[in-house]
Design an enzyme around this catalytic site. Structure first.
Site, mmCIF file in Angstrom:
data_model
loop_
_atom_site.group_PDB
_atom_site.id
_atom_site.type_symbol
_atom_site.label_atom_id
_atom_site.label_comp_id
_atom_site.label_asym_id
_atom_site.label_seq_id
_atom_site.Cartn_x
_atom_site.Cartn_y
_atom_site.Cartn_z
ATOM 1 C CE LYS A 155 -16.974 -30.112 -89.032
ATOM 2 N NZ LYS A 155 -15.842 -30.861 -88.481
ATOM 3 C CG ASN A 167 -8.369 -34.163 -87.667
ATOM 4 O OD1 ASN A 167 -7.282 -34.494 -88.083
ATOM 5 N ND2 ASN A 167 -8.532 -33.073 -86.974
ATOM 6 C CB THR A 168 -8.780 -37.477 -83.532
ATOM 7 O OG1 THR A 168 -9.221 -36.135 -83.332
ATOM 8 C CG2 THR A 168 -7.933 -37.898 -82.347
ATOM 9 N N GLY A 187 -12.747 -36.235 -81.218
ATOM 10 C CA GLY A 187 -11.425 -36.616 -80.733
ATOM 11 C C GLY A 187 -11.400 -37.803 -79.800
ATOM 12 C CB ALA A 212 -16.966 -35.918 -84.373
ATOM 13 N N GLY A 213 -15.580 -38.789 -83.766
ATOM 14 C CA GLY A 213 -15.711 -39.974 -82.925
ATOM 15 C C GLY A 213 -15.216 -41.266 -83.536
#
Lengths: 256, 371
Positions: A97, A206-207, A158, A184-185
Site C-alpha cells: 500500500k 483502522n482508527t 484518523g 481513511a476517515g
C-alpha cells in the site's frame, strides 16, 4: 454465486480490510481478524522489527491473511519505493500500500509522488494499492501505470469523520475499472456500509476499530456492516424518488 | 531567508500580563470547545485562569491523543557519547567551569553499549554530547552514527548546533531526528544564563531547527528548560516555534519536550518554579493546540508523575536512562556525575509493565530509515 474480489490473483471474500496501528495491545489483532473475518491486513513497515524482537507485530497476523505492508513515513516516491523493496526483501510478500505523505498536519497524501512510486513498483512486480486523495484524473493515471486498485480517502486519516469525499469517490467508482477501496476517515459501521452500497469494492478501517472501547466487537460490527452494504449493492438498490406514488392516483380514470 | 527568528520578533514584546488579565471563563470554555486553535487560543489555555479547567482540558487532550496516536507510547533511550563542553551555562552540569570528570566514548565502546541497549529491545536512540567541536567533531558523530545504524532504526542527535551542510552530512549518514532546546526564548535571560561560549549566540541557536529542516531531517524536537524564565512565556514561544515549523516544513514531524530544571553540580536557582499542576497545564495545552505534536517526557520526572501523565498527551518516553558517558557499560571506566539527576530509576521491564497496565502499548520501533 460467490461474490469474490480479485486483486493480484488473490481471491478475497471479506471486503473489510484492517489496519494495525493504534491498538492498545497488538495481541488484540488475532481476535480482531478472527471476529471480523478480515483477509487483508495492512502493517506499517516502520513499525515492523523484522524478526529482531519478541514484539514483532507481524507475529500476530495469521498466515492465511494477505499481508499488505504500507509505506507510512515516506515523504516522496523514492522513499516509498525503498520501503516497499525492503518489505519484500524481508519476506512480507509483494503487496504494497503506497502511502506518501509530506503534510504532517492533515496527513493528506501526495498524489503526484504516489503516481511515481506506483509506476516504479508495478514494473517491479508489486501488487500496488495506492492511497490517494480522491481525484478521477489521478485514478486514471494510477490505472495506466499499473495500480491493482485505488484507495481514496473518505476523510483525513484518523478523523472518524465519515465519507466527506462521497461525491468524488462515487465518480471514481463509476468511471474506473479497478477496485476502489475507501481508506481513511470511516468512523462508524454505517459509513462503511454506505461506502459499500455506493459500489466500493472494499473499505479499510483502522482508527475506528483500534480506538474503540472494545476493538474486537467493533471489528465484528464493521464486518457485518460491510457485508450488509455489499449485499445491498449487489441486490440493486431501489431508485430514490422525489414524489410519493399514490395508491389511489388522481388520473386512474384514464386507465393509463 | 526567513527563519523563526523573524517570527519571534513579531511577538517579542507581547503583553502577556495584559492578555492574561483579559481572559474570562467564557473565553476559556470557547477555546476548549474549538476544533482548531490559533496561538492566542493556546495562550488562553495556558493562562492562570485556565487552571480551574484542567480536568475538562485533560478529557479533551486524552481524546485527541488517542485519535491521533492511538494508545501507544514510543520508548527511546539516551546515550551520552561525551561530556566535554566549552560553554559556561549557569544551569548545566557540563559547564566548562565545573570540576567534573570529562569523558568521550571510544568507538569500540559505542558499539558495545549499542549492543547492550539494543538487546533490551530499544530501536530508537538519542545520542548526546556537550559542545566541543575539538573533542566531538562532526566526523566523530558520523563515525558513531555509522556504528549505531547497525543496531537502531532511528537515531536522534542532541548535540551542539550545526551548519546546514553538516546536517545534510548527518542525514545521509543515517540521522533522522534532532533535539535542540532553546533553553529560554527570552533574550535577556538567555544572555544572563549563558555566560560564555558559542551557545551565547541566541539567534544562531534559535535558527538551528530551520537549518536541520532544510537539510532534510525527518523529526525535530524542541523545548525550553522550564524554570529558567517565566514558564508561561517560554511555553508560549515554544508553541509558536512548533507551529512555525509544522507550517513551514510540512514533511517534518515536530515534537516538544517539557524538561524542568533538575539538581546538578553547581548551585543554580531557577527563576520560576514549575509545579506538577503547571506541567500538566503545559502538556494539555500543547496537545489541544497541536493534535499531531509529539510530546516527550524524560526520566527527569518521578515515576509516579510519569505514570499519571501517560493518558494526558505524552507520546514518547525515555526509559532506563543514564545521563553518564558510558552509563550502560558494565565496566565503570567513564565514571562521571551525569548531566542531571534521573528521578525515574525503574527498569525497562517495570516501565513496560506500567505502560501496559495503563491500557497502553509500549512501542520500540516506529521508524524505518531508508536513506
Amino acid at each position: 454465486m460467490e461474490d469474490e474480489l480479485i486483486i493480484g490473483n488473490k481471491k478475497i471474500t471479506n471486503r473489510l480490510f484492517i489496519g494495525t496501528g493504534k491498538f492498545p495491545d497488538d495481541s488484540l489483532i488475532p481476535d480482531v481478524i478472527k471476529k471480523s473475518g478480515a483477509q487483508v491486513v495492512t502493517v506499517a513497515v516502520r513499525r515492523v522489527d523484522f524478526g529482531k524482537t519478541k514484539e514483532d507485530m507481524t507475529n500476530y497476523i495469521p498466515d492465511n491473511c494477505i499481508l499488505m505492508p504500507n509505506t507510512s513515513g515516506a515523504r516522496n516516491a523514492d522513499e516509498a519505493v525503498r520501503i516497499a523493496r525492503l518489505a519484500r526483501a524481508m519476506g512480507a510478500g509483494n503487496w504494497i500500500k503506497i502511502e506518501v505523505i509530506s503534510d504532517n498536519k492533515y496527513l493528506l497524501p501526495d498524489n503526484i509522488e504516489t503516481i511515481k512510486a506506483t509506476e516504479v513498483l508495478a514494473k517491479e512486480g508489486f501488487v500496488v494499492l495506492p492511497y490517494v486523495s480522491p481525484d478521477l484524473m489521478v485514478a486514471k493515471r494510477l490505472r495506466d501505470v499499473g495500480a491493482a486498485a485505488v484507495m481514496p480517502l473518505g476523510a483525513p486519516i484518523g478523523t472518524n469523520r465519515g465519507l466527506k469525499t462521497k461525491e468524488l469517490v462515487q465518480i471514481m467508482i463509476d468511471e474506473i475499472d479497478l477496485p476502489i477501496i475507501v481508506d481513511a476517515g470511516i468512523g462508524r459501521p454505517h459509513e462503511a456500509c454506505e461506502a459499500m452500497e455506493m459500489g466500493a469494492s472494499a473499505v479499510l478501517v483502522n482508527t475506528a476499530i483500534a480506538t474503540a472501547g472494545d476493538p474486537v466487537f467493533m471489528a465484528e460490527a464493521f464486518s457485518n456492516a460491510v457485508k450488509a452494504g455489499r449485499m445491498a449493492y449487489i441486490s440493486g438498490i431501489g431508485a430514490v424518488k422525489k414524489y410519493a406514488e399514490a395508491s389511489s392516483p388522481l388520473t386512474g380514470f384514464l386507465n393509463l | 531567508m526567513t527563519t523563526f527568528y523573524y517570527e519571534y520578533i513579531r511577538y517579542r514584546n507581547f503583553n502577556f500580563e495584559g492578555f492574561f488579565n483579559s481572559i474570562s471563563d467564557y473565553d476559556i470554555e470557547r477555546v476548549i470547545s474549538k476544533d482548531k486553535l490559533n496561538i492566542y487560543d493556546f495562550l488562553t489555555l495556558l493562562s492562570p485562569n485556565a487552571e480551574k479547567y484542567l480536568e475538562i482540558m485533560a478529557q479533551k487532550a486524552h481524546r485527541v491523543t488517542i485519535q491521533n496516536f492511538g494508545r501507544v507510547i514510543l520508548l527511546y533511550i539516551p546515550m551520552y557519547l561525551a561530556n566535554y563542553c566549552i560553554n559556561k551555562c549557569a544551569y548545566c552540569g557540563y559547564n566548562a567551569d565545573n570540576k567534573i570528570k570529562r569523558n568521550i566514548m571510544s568507538i569500540e565502546d559505542v558499539r558495545h553499549e549499542a549492543e547492550l541497549i539494543s538487546q533490551k529491545g530499544f530501536r530508537h536512540i538519542l545520542i548526546l554530547t556537550g559542545e566541543s567541536r575539538a573533542k566531538t567533531p562532526v566526523s566523530y558523530i558520523k563515525t558513531c552514527v555509522a556504528v549505531l545504524k547497525e543496531y537502531f532504526s532511528s537515531i536522534c542527535i542532541e548535540i551542539y548546533p550545526l551548519k546546514e551542510k553538516e546536517y545534510e552530512e548527518l542525514v545521509h549518514a543515517g540521522v533522522d531526528s534532532i533535539t535542540i532546546y532553546q533553553e529560554t526564548y527570552d533574550e535577556k535571560t538567555y544572555d544572563e544564563v549563558h555566560l560564555s561560549g558559542p551557545k551565547k549566540n541566541y539567534k544562531y541557536r534559535l535558527e538551528t531547527p530551520d537549518r536541520a529542516c532544510r537539510a532534510g531531517i525527518k523529526n525535530v524536537n524542541i523545548g525550553a528548560l522550564l524554570g529558567l524564565n517565566d514558564w508561561r512565556k517560554d511555553v508560549f514561544y515554544t508553541a509558536l516555534h512548533a507551529k512555525y515549523l509544522q507550517d513551514k516544513y510540512g514533511d517534518v514531524d515536530v515534537g516538544v519536550s517539557v524538561p524542568r530544571i533538575k539538581p546538578h553540580i553547581g548551585a543554580f536557582q531557577p527563576k520560576s518554579n514549575v509545579s506538577d499542576k503547571n506541567l500538566v497545564q503545559i502538556i494539555l495545552s500543547f496537545r489541544i493546540f497541536m493534535p499531531r505534536l509529539g510530546i516527550s517526557l524524560s526520566t527527569r520526572e518521578s515515576a509516579d508523575l510519569r505514570n499519571n501523565l501517560i493518558p494526558l498527551g505524552i507520546t514518547k518516553f525515555s526509559a532506563e536512562s543514564s545521563t553518564k558517558v558510558g552509563g550502560y557499560l558494565e565496566e565503570k571506566e567513564y565514571e562521571d556525575s551525569g548531566q542531571f539527576e534521573v528521578s525515574d530509576n525503574r527498569s525497562l521491564e517495570e516501565i513496560v509493565e506500567m505502560i501496559r497496565s495503563s491500557g497502553y502499548q509500549p512501542i520500540f520501533k516506529d521508524w524505518e530509515n531508508v536513506i
